[in-house]
Design a protein around this motif. Structure first.
Motif, PDB file in Angstrom:
ATOM      1  N   THR A  92       0.826  -1.206   0.000  1.00  0.00           N
ATOM      2  CA  THR A  92       0.000   0.000   0.000  1.00  0.00           C
ATOM      3  C   THR A  92       0.867   1.265   0.000  1.00  0.00           C
ATOM      4  OG1 THR A  92      -1.874  -1.034   1.118  1.00  0.00           O
ATOM      5  CG2 THR A  92      -1.658   1.347   1.361  1.00  0.00           C
ATOM      6  N   LEU A  99      -2.245  -3.525   2.326  1.00  0.00           N
ATOM      7  CA  LEU A  99      -1.655  -4.556   1.465  1.00  0.00           C
ATOM      8  C   LEU A  99      -0.158  -4.654   1.719  1.00  0.00           C
ATOM      9  CD1 LEU A  99      -3.418  -3.494  -1.861  1.00  0.00           C
ATOM     10  CD2 LEU A  99      -4.072  -5.399  -0.384  1.00  0.00           C
ATOM     11  N   ASP A 100       0.317  -5.877   1.893  1.00  0.00           N
ATOM     12  CA  ASP A 100       1.755  -6.092   2.080  1.00  0.00           C
ATOM     13  C   ASP A 100       2.062  -7.568   1.829  1.00  0.00           C
ATOM     14  OD1 ASP A 100       4.412  -6.167   2.720  1.00  0.00           O
ATOM     15  OD2 ASP A 100       4.196  -5.248   4.689  1.00  0.00           O
ATOM     16  N   SER A 101       2.577  -7.845   0.648  1.00  0.00           N
ATOM     17  CA  SER A 101       2.875  -9.237   0.292  1.00  0.00           C
ATOM     18  C   SER A 101       4.262  -9.668   0.742  1.00  0.00           C
ATOM     19  CB  SER A 101       2.755  -9.426  -1.225  1.00  0.00           C
ATOM     20  OG  SER A 101       3.761  -8.674  -1.901  1.00  0.00           O
ATOM     21  N   TYR A 112      -0.733 -14.143  -3.423  1.00  0.00           N
ATOM     22  CA  TYR A 112      -0.938 -13.424  -2.156  1.00  0.00           C
ATOM     23  C   TYR A 112      -2.420 -13.072  -2.102  1.00  0.00           C
ATOM     24  CZ  TYR A 112      -1.222  -9.166   0.773  1.00  0.00           C
ATOM     25  OH  TYR A 112      -1.583  -8.214   1.694  1.00  0.00           O
ATOM     26  N   TYR A 114      -5.825 -11.386  -0.244  1.00  0.00           N
ATOM     27  CA  TYR A 114      -6.255 -10.327   0.671  1.00  0.00           C
ATOM     28  C   TYR A 114      -7.775 -10.299   0.687  1.00  0.00           C
ATOM     29  CZ  TYR A 114      -6.518  -5.827   3.066  1.00  0.00           C
ATOM     30  OH  TYR A 114      -6.783  -4.842   3.980  1.00  0.00           O
ATOM     31  N   ASP A 120     -11.746  -1.368   5.124  1.00  0.00           N
ATOM     32  CA  ASP A 120     -10.973  -1.036   3.912  1.00  0.00           C
ATOM     33  C   ASP A 120     -11.765  -0.137   2.959  1.00  0.00           C
ATOM     34  OD1 ASP A 120      -8.910  -2.669   4.807  1.00  0.00           O
ATOM     35  OD2 ASP A 120      -9.697  -4.437   3.783  1.00  0.00           O
ATOM     36  N   TYR A 126      -1.821   1.277  -4.379  1.00  0.00           N
ATOM     37  CA  TYR A 126      -0.715   0.396  -4.024  1.00  0.00           C
ATOM     38  C   TYR A 126       0.278   0.322  -5.179  1.00  0.00           C
ATOM     39  CZ  TYR A 126      -3.031  -3.361  -6.739  1.00  0.00           C
ATOM     40  OH  TYR A 126      -3.604  -4.114  -7.736  1.00  0.00           O
TER      41      TYR A 126
END
Length: 207
Positions: A92, A99-101, A112, A114, A120, A126
């Protein structure tokens, strides 16, 4: 003339109606960081429980596809790596969705997931951290309460009122033009029959 004109008007009316519908389409009001992202494809996935976003899309593998995605809360978004464009991740930049893969990955088929939650709601921008500078950006809009804009307005050049299309030509002008064309044809034919032969035709060998 009436049949052809009617058919043309029907086609024009259809095109005008399509233009009006396009003018009324609403999309989320994406921030510039999202609209400037590579690829630029938009998907309205509201009503879908699951949706997939390609990571490493496009000819160079430096895009997310779709780049702009509108979903409902509760939707599961699966980010799937194509294996193109090097190592990517999903992080993000700004917005409500976190969001953070993790670390960048270049493995084809890596995913990944979500699940979009109520908190949200809104628009999240992102990007891929390693390819931030080359435009690998995208966005997710969540829920109905997001700012929107009308898109497609005026893109096809058709006015909403079909009566404003073209220049009206009255029937008597069409008749005059047709008669003038016939007269020109007769004059041209007469000229060719009388003067169209070579100046030396019929003089034998005396010349």
């Amino acid at each position: 003339m009436r049949t052809a004109g009617g058919a043309t008007a029907a086609v024009a009316a259809s095109a005008g109606a399509t233009g009006t519908a396009a003018a009324q389409e609403e999309q989320p009001d994406w921030p510039s960081g999202v609209t400037g992202g590579n690829l630029g494809e938009y998907m309205d996935a509201r009503g879908e429980s699951e949706v997939t976003v390609e990571v490493g899309a496009g000819d160079s593998g430096l895009a997310f596809n779709p780049t702009q995605l509108w979903v409902d809360t509760g939707t599961t978004i699966t980010f799937e790596w194509t294996g193109s464009g090097g190592a990517h991740n999903v992080v993000t930049v700004e917005g409500e969705a976190e969001l953070d893969s993790g670390d960048p990955v270049d493995e084809e088929g890596y995913t990944y997931e979500y699940e979009v939650a109520e908190e949200d709601a809104g628009i999240t921008h992102y990007h891929c951290v390693p390819h931030d500078a080359v435009g690998m950006h995208a966005g997710i809009a969540v829920g109905e309460d997001v700012p929107t804009v009308e898109t497609g307005g005026g893109s096809n050049g058709w006015p909403e009122n079909i009566a404003h299309v073209g220049i009206p030509i009255h029937a008597h002008w069409v008749g005059i033009a047709a008669m003038l064309g016939i007269a020109v044809t007769f004059v041209f034919t007469f000229y060719m029959l009388k003067y169209g032969e070579s100046a030396h035709t019929g003089h034998g060998g005396n010349q």
